[in-house]
Design a protein around this motif. Structure first.
Motif, PDB file in Angstrom:
ATOM      1  N   THR A  24      -7.219  -8.761  10.004  1.00 34.45           N
ATOM      2  CA  THR A  24      -5.932  -9.252  10.467  1.00 34.45           C
ATOM      3  C   THR A  24      -5.383 -10.271   9.485  1.00 34.45           C
ATOM      4  OG1 THR A  24      -7.021 -10.975  11.759  1.00 34.45           O
ATOM      5  CG2 THR A  24      -6.560  -8.882  12.875  1.00 34.45           C
ATOM      6  N   SER A  25      -4.057 -10.426   9.503  1.00 39.16           N
ATOM      7  CA  SER A  25      -3.395 -11.391   8.632  1.00 39.16           C
ATOM      8  C   SER A  25      -2.107 -11.816   9.302  1.00 39.16           C
ATOM      9  CB  SER A  25      -3.112 -10.766   7.267  1.00 39.16           C
ATOM     10  OG  SER A  25      -2.367 -11.650   6.463  1.00 39.16           O
ATOM     11  N   GLU A  26      -1.669 -13.016   9.044  1.00 41.68           N
ATOM     12  CA  GLU A  26      -0.414 -13.483   9.608  1.00 41.68           C
ATOM     13  C   GLU A  26       0.739 -12.655   9.054  1.00 41.68           C
ATOM     14  OE1 GLU A  26       2.305 -17.548   9.793  1.00 41.68           O
ATOM     15  OE2 GLU A  26       0.256 -17.597   9.021  1.00 41.68           O
ATOM     16  N   GLN A  27       1.542 -12.088   9.952  1.00 44.73           N
ATOM     17  CA  GLN A  27       2.636 -11.234   9.521  1.00 44.73           C
ATOM     18  C   GLN A  27       3.851 -12.071   9.127  1.00 44.73           C
ATOM     19  OE1 GLN A  27       2.463  -7.984   9.187  1.00 44.73           O
ATOM     20  NE2 GLN A  27       0.430  -7.709  10.070  1.00 44.73           N
ATOM     21  N   LYS A  28       4.576 -11.618   8.122  1.00 43.03           N
ATOM     22  CA  LYS A  28       5.787 -12.294   7.696  1.00 43.03           C
ATOM     23  C   LYS A  28       6.915 -11.991   8.679  1.00 43.03           C
ATOM     24  CE  LYS A  28       4.534 -12.074   2.805  1.00 43.03           C
ATOM     25  NZ  LYS A  28       4.886 -11.570   1.468  1.00 43.03           N
ATOM     26  N   PRO A  29       7.869 -12.905   8.843  1.00 37.24           N
ATOM     27  CA  PRO A  29       8.984 -12.645   9.744  1.00 37.24           C
ATOM     28  C   PRO A  29       9.725 -11.362   9.352  1.00 37.24           C
ATOM     29  CG  PRO A  29       8.970 -14.938   9.020  1.00 37.24           C
ATOM     30  CD  PRO A  29       7.951 -14.230   8.197  1.00 37.24           C
ATOM     31  N   ILE A  30      10.150 -10.610  10.372  1.00 36.78           N
ATOM     32  CA  ILE A  30      10.838  -9.341  10.115  1.00 36.78           C
ATOM     33  C   ILE A  30      12.338  -9.606  10.113  1.00 36.78           C
ATOM     34  CG2 ILE A  30      11.230  -7.011  10.986  1.00 36.78           C
ATOM     35  CD1 ILE A  30       8.428  -7.228  12.278  1.00 36.78           C
ATOM     36  N   ASN A  31      12.896  -9.728   8.940  1.00 40.02           N
ATOM     37  CA  ASN A  31      14.327 -10.030   8.825  1.00 40.02           C
ATOM     38  C   ASN A  31      14.990  -9.140   7.781  1.00 40.02           C
ATOM     39  OD1 ASN A  31      13.178 -11.097   6.549  1.00 40.02           O
ATOM     40  ND2 ASN A  31      13.862 -13.209   6.901  1.00 40.02           N
ATOM     41  N   ARG A  32      14.398  -7.966   7.546  1.00 41.32           N
ATOM     42  CA  ARG A  32      14.959  -7.057   6.571  1.00 41.32           C
ATOM     43  C   ARG A  32      14.528  -5.632   6.921  1.00 41.32           C
ATOM     44  NH1 ARG A  32      11.124  -8.620   1.353  1.00 41.32           N
ATOM     45  NH2 ARG A  32       9.289  -7.393   1.959  1.00 41.32           N
ATOM     46  N   PRO A  33      15.102  -4.629   6.262  1.00 39.45           N
ATOM     47  CA  PRO A  33      14.694  -3.251   6.533  1.00 39.45           C
ATOM     48  C   PRO A  33      13.219  -3.050   6.234  1.00 39.45           C
ATOM     49  CG  PRO A  33      16.735  -3.312   5.267  1.00 39.45           C
ATOM     50  CD  PRO A  33      16.211  -4.716   5.291  1.00 39.45           C
ATOM     51  N   PRO A  34      12.623  -2.010   6.788  1.00 40.29           N
ATOM     52  CA  PRO A  34      11.182  -1.822   6.623  1.00 40.29           C
ATOM     53  C   PRO A  34      10.801  -1.345   5.235  1.00 40.29           C
ATOM     54  CG  PRO A  34      12.127   0.072   7.727  1.00 40.29           C
ATOM     55  CD  PRO A  34      13.228  -0.956   7.621  1.00 40.29           C
ATOM     56  N   ASN A  35       9.604  -1.713   4.798  1.00 42.72           N
ATOM     57  CA  ASN A  35       8.981  -0.944   3.722  1.00 42.72           C
ATOM     58  C   ASN A  35       8.755   0.471   4.251  1.00 42.72           C
ATOM     59  OD1 ASN A  35       8.562  -3.288   2.019  1.00 42.72           O
ATOM     60  ND2 ASN A  35       6.869  -3.821   3.391  1.00 42.72           N
ATOM     61  N   ILE A  36       8.864   1.448   3.378  1.00 42.24           N
ATOM     62  CA  ILE A  36       8.617   2.840   3.755  1.00 42.24           C
ATOM     63  C   ILE A  36       7.607   3.421   2.783  1.00 42.24           C
ATOM     64  CG2 ILE A  36       9.612   5.128   4.096  1.00 42.24           C
ATOM     65  CD1 ILE A  36      12.329   3.737   4.560  1.00 42.24           C
ATOM     66  N   ILE A  37       6.493   3.903   3.310  1.00 43.86           N
ATOM     67  CA  ILE A  37       5.469   4.582   2.502  1.00 43.86           C
ATOM     68  C   ILE A  37       5.360   6.012   2.996  1.00 43.86           C
ATOM     69  CG2 ILE A  37       3.071   4.622   1.747  1.00 43.86           C
ATOM     70  CD1 ILE A  37       2.927   1.630   2.283  1.00 43.86           C
ATOM     71  N   LEU A  38       5.718   6.951   2.143  1.00 41.17           N
ATOM     72  CA  LEU A  38       5.636   8.366   2.481  1.00 41.17           C
ATOM     73  C   LEU A  38       4.362   8.932   1.864  1.00 41.17           C
ATOM     74  CD1 LEU A  38       6.686  11.028   3.601  1.00 41.17           C
ATOM     75  CD2 LEU A  38       8.109  11.260   1.546  1.00 41.17           C
ATOM     76  N   ILE A  39       3.356   9.189   2.707  1.00 44.45           N
ATOM     77  CA  ILE A  39       2.083   9.757   2.256  1.00 44.45           C
ATOM     78  C   ILE A  39       2.187  11.270   2.364  1.00 44.45           C
ATOM     79  CG2 ILE A  39      -0.409   9.815   2.579  1.00 44.45           C
ATOM     80  CD1 ILE A  39      -0.152   7.150   4.094  1.00 44.45           C
ATOM     81  N   LEU A  40       2.145  11.941   1.229  1.00 43.91           N
ATOM     82  CA  LEU A  40       2.245  13.398   1.192  1.00 43.91           C
ATOM     83  C   LEU A  40       0.935  13.959   0.663  1.00 43.91           C
ATOM     84  CD1 LEU A  40       4.143  15.868   1.616  1.00 43.91           C
ATOM     85  CD2 LEU A  40       4.652  15.709  -0.833  1.00 43.91           C
ATOM     86  N   ILE A  41       0.145  14.551   1.547  1.00 50.13           N
ATOM     87  CA  ILE A  41      -1.127  15.151   1.158  1.00 50.13           C
ATOM     88  C   ILE A  41      -0.854  16.538   0.585  1.00 50.13           C
ATOM     89  CG2 ILE A  41      -3.467  15.683   1.928  1.00 50.13           C
ATOM     90  CD1 ILE A  41      -2.578  12.709   2.130  1.00 50.13           C
ATOM     91  N   ASP A  42      -1.718  16.990  -0.299  1.00 50.31           N
ATOM     92  CA  ASP A  42      -1.514  18.232  -1.042  1.00 50.31           C
ATOM     93  C   ASP A  42      -2.338  19.362  -0.424  1.00 50.31           C
ATOM     94  OD1 ASP A  42      -0.543  19.841  -3.049  1.00 50.31           O
ATOM     95  OD2 ASP A  42      -1.677  18.909  -4.659  1.00 50.31           O
ATOM     96  N   ASP A  43      -1.655  20.369   0.144  1.00 56.27           N
ATOM     97  CA  ASP A  43      -2.324  21.542   0.730  1.00 56.27           C
ATOM     98  C   ASP A  43      -3.214  21.180   1.915  1.00 56.27           C
ATOM     99  OD1 ASP A  43      -1.120  22.859  -1.376  1.00 56.27           O
ATOM    100  OD2 ASP A  43      -2.925  23.855  -2.068  1.00 56.27           O
ATOM    101  N   MET A  44      -2.765  20.289   2.763  1.00 56.73           N
ATOM    102  CA  MET A  44      -3.534  19.926   3.955  1.00 56.73           C
ATOM    103  C   MET A  44      -3.143  20.841   5.109  1.00 56.73           C
ATOM    104  SD  MET A  44      -3.882  16.294   5.964  1.00 56.73           S
ATOM    105  CE  MET A  44      -5.511  15.855   5.320  1.00 56.73           C
ATOM    106  N   GLY A  45      -4.110  21.530   5.678  1.00 59.80           N
ATOM    107  CA  GLY A  45      -3.853  22.410   6.801  1.00 59.80           C
ATOM    108  C   GLY A  45      -3.614  21.652   8.092  1.00 59.80           C
ATOM    109  N   ALA A  46      -3.030  22.340   9.068  1.00 59.44           N
ATOM    110  CA  ALA A  46      -2.683  21.719  10.339  1.00 59.44           C
ATOM    111  C   ALA A  46      -3.894  21.123  11.040  1.00 59.44           C
ATOM    112  CB  ALA A  46      -2.006  22.744  11.250  1.00 59.44           C
ATOM    113  N   ALA A  47      -5.076  21.734  10.874  1.00 59.24           N
ATOM    114  CA  ALA A  47      -6.274  21.255  11.564  1.00 59.24           C
ATOM    115  C   ALA A  47      -7.192  20.426  10.683  1.00 59.24           C
ATOM    116  CB  ALA A  47      -7.049  22.444  12.131  1.00 59.24           C
ATOM    117  N   LEU A 302      -4.619  26.391  15.430  1.00 55.41           N
ATOM    118  CA  LEU A 302      -4.068  27.420  16.305  1.00 55.41           C
ATOM    119  C   LEU A 302      -3.193  28.417  15.576  1.00 55.41           C
ATOM    120  CD1 LEU A 302      -2.934  25.218  19.320  1.00 55.41           C
ATOM    121  CD2 LEU A 302      -4.787  26.871  19.339  1.00 55.41           C
ATOM    122  N   PHE A 303      -2.751  28.058  14.390  1.00 51.47           N
ATOM    123  CA  PHE A 303      -1.654  28.792  13.781  1.00 51.47           C
ATOM    124  C   PHE A 303      -2.111  29.958  12.915  1.00 51.47           C
ATOM    125  CE2 PHE A 303       0.296  24.367  13.950  1.00 51.47           C
ATOM    126  CZ  PHE A 303       0.881  24.598  15.181  1.00 51.47           C
TER     127      PHE A 303
END
Length: 461
Positions: A24-47, A302-303
């Motif tokens: 855990t860590s003290e969170q900074k005040p939220i006064n701006r738009p969010p950071n966005i991290i898009l994690i895109l895995i390569d060839d990951m199946g549904a299961a 299932l697919f």
């Protein structure tokens, strides 16, 4: 009523949290738009992800406790679709918010000869819309760490650099215009002489992500974290590299790679907390397309289908959203249908630029990502396989017609020449086992002209 009845058929299970608690860590005040991290895995199946398996306890696949924890702390979506069942066009859809055929990307990008036979460009036009460029204009610091595969490599030496698409920083692999020399000591995807070994790449990209956030404390950050795991061939350690210099496609090596990937997702989330940015960081976790090999279908769950197929196993992907400041915990959204082409307008909206015309084919689904399920307004369309010369296909029942459309809970598939029409009711038959085209001729006659007209429009690009 129909969607409620369909839940047992989908059998998507939200897994409980595994492993030890993150620091855990003290969170900074939220006064701006969010950071966005898009994690895109390569060839990951549904299961491949534990909480998406029909029966986790009986699965032969390894557990994914850290990815499951993302779902337990956020929203797990069961109706998210990639833009294509193969790498390059699926990534183009994410970056641009457009169906990839608009930019003449139809298959994986390779050498010039291959690209010609696939009827595609050699690289994504730098004038195409870019989520990074849009967010940079909104005051974001932007970075791409991981696989690119939207141009560059092999004999394509004139692809635009990654910065031209709006990224401030980057570190990428061999299939890019700007390969990181620490990862690419030779003219190939990996080598024994690489400073960062093949099995350490995901950790390297996670380190880059955390360092970028640390170096940009005064701006919201947008980061593509796009590892090239779990794409074949698998090289989980030096022993495997020595024994199989070109990697393997065996279950043992796959399990090791998937386990390491999961550990690195855990490192990422622990790092966000340590930096004090966890609360105001939107983490999106998904895959570019389905798995191959599927190990007798186990990785597709299932697919029906796999990578290279327009059946659900090729395009219906895990999709998890975690944003503690605004996203509820422990939700499963079985109602909202989402697409990769939605992410550009959605991220722009979350950045506070509502109403901006981005030219996207997708819909602004910001409300959905924040926990408010809604019905999709417009149908989704896909294509894969313009010829038999250069497009690869899965075998047997996994090979699909080359066009597809989802409208509500109905999915239509047909070949571009009008043959091979198939219709599936996805709420009751997500595995696409029963073709009901003959029972619903009026619906077929309504949907097929829309799909064919869409494809005709792409052919003119």
């Amino acid at each position: 009523m129909k969607s409620k009845l369909a839940l047992p058929a989908l059998v998507f299970v939200l897994c409980s949290s595994f492993g030890t608690s993150l620091p855990t860590s003290e969170q900074k005040p939220i006064n701006r738009p969010p950071n966005i991290i898009l994690i895109l895995i390569d060839d990951m199946g549904a299961a491949d992800v534990g909480c998406y398996r029909p029966n986790s306890s009986a699965s032969s696949l390894p557990p994914t406790p850290h990815i499951d924890r993302l779902a337990a702390e956020g929203i797990q979506f069961t109706n998210y679709y990639s833009a294509a069942p193969i790498c390059s066009p699926s990534r183009v859809g994410l970056l641009t918010g457009n169906v990839p055929g608009k930019w003449r990307i139809t298959s994986f990008l390779a050498d010039r000869k291959h690209n010609r036979t696939c009827e595609q460009a050699d690289f994504l036009d730098a004038s195409a819309p870019s989520v990074a460029r849009e967010l940079k204009a909104a005051g974001y610091a932007t970075a791409h760490f991981g696989k690119w595969h939207m141009g560059g490599g092999r004999d394509v030496d004139n692809a635009p650099g990654i910065r031209q698409y709006g990224f401030d920083a980057y570190a990428s692999t061999w299939e890019s215009p700007d390969p990181d020399p620490l990862l690419t000591s030779t003219d190939w995807i990996w080598a024994k002489s690489d400073s960062v070994k093949r099995w350490n790449r995901t950790a390297y990209f996670v380190d880059k992500t955390l360092d970028f956030l640390k170096r940009n404390p005064d701006k919201p950050c947008y980061i593509n974290l796009w590892p090239d795991d779990v794409h074949t061939p698998w090289v989980p350690d030096e022993t495997t590299l020595n024994e199989f210099p070109k990697g393997t496609e065996k279950p043992r090596e796959f399990k090791t790679v998937l386990t390491e990937l999961d550990l690195q997702i855990g490192r990422l989330m622990a790092g966000l907390k340590a930096l004090g940015v966890d609360e105001n960081t939107l983490v999106v976790f998904t895959s570019d397309n389905g798995a191959l090999p599927t190990f007798q279908g186990s990785r597709s769950g299932l697919f029906r289908g796999s990578k290279l197929s327009l059946y659900e196993g090729g395009i219906r992907m895990p999709f998890i959203v975690r944003y503690p400041a605004r996203t509820p915990k422990g939700r499963v959204d079985n109602q909202s249908v989402l697409s990769a082409v939605d992410l550009l307008p959605t991220f722009v909206s979350l950045a506070g630029k509502k109403g901006r015309n981005t030219g996207a084919d997708g819909e602004n689904r910001a409300g959905v990502l924040l926990g408010k399920p809604t019905i999709r307004k417009n149908p989704l369309f896909w294509e894969y396989g313009r010829n038999t010369e250069s497009f690869r296909y899965p075998g047997g029942r996994d090979k699909s017609p080359n066009l597809a459309m989802r409208q509500g809970h109905w999915k239509l598939l047909v070949n571009a020449d009008g043959s091979g029409t198939e219709l599936y009711e996805l709420d009751t038959d997500p595995a696409e086992q029963t073709d009901v085209a003959a029972q619903h001729p009026r619906l077929v006659d309504e949907m097929r002209p829309k799909l064919m007209a869409w494809r005709t429009g792409l052919a003119k690009k």
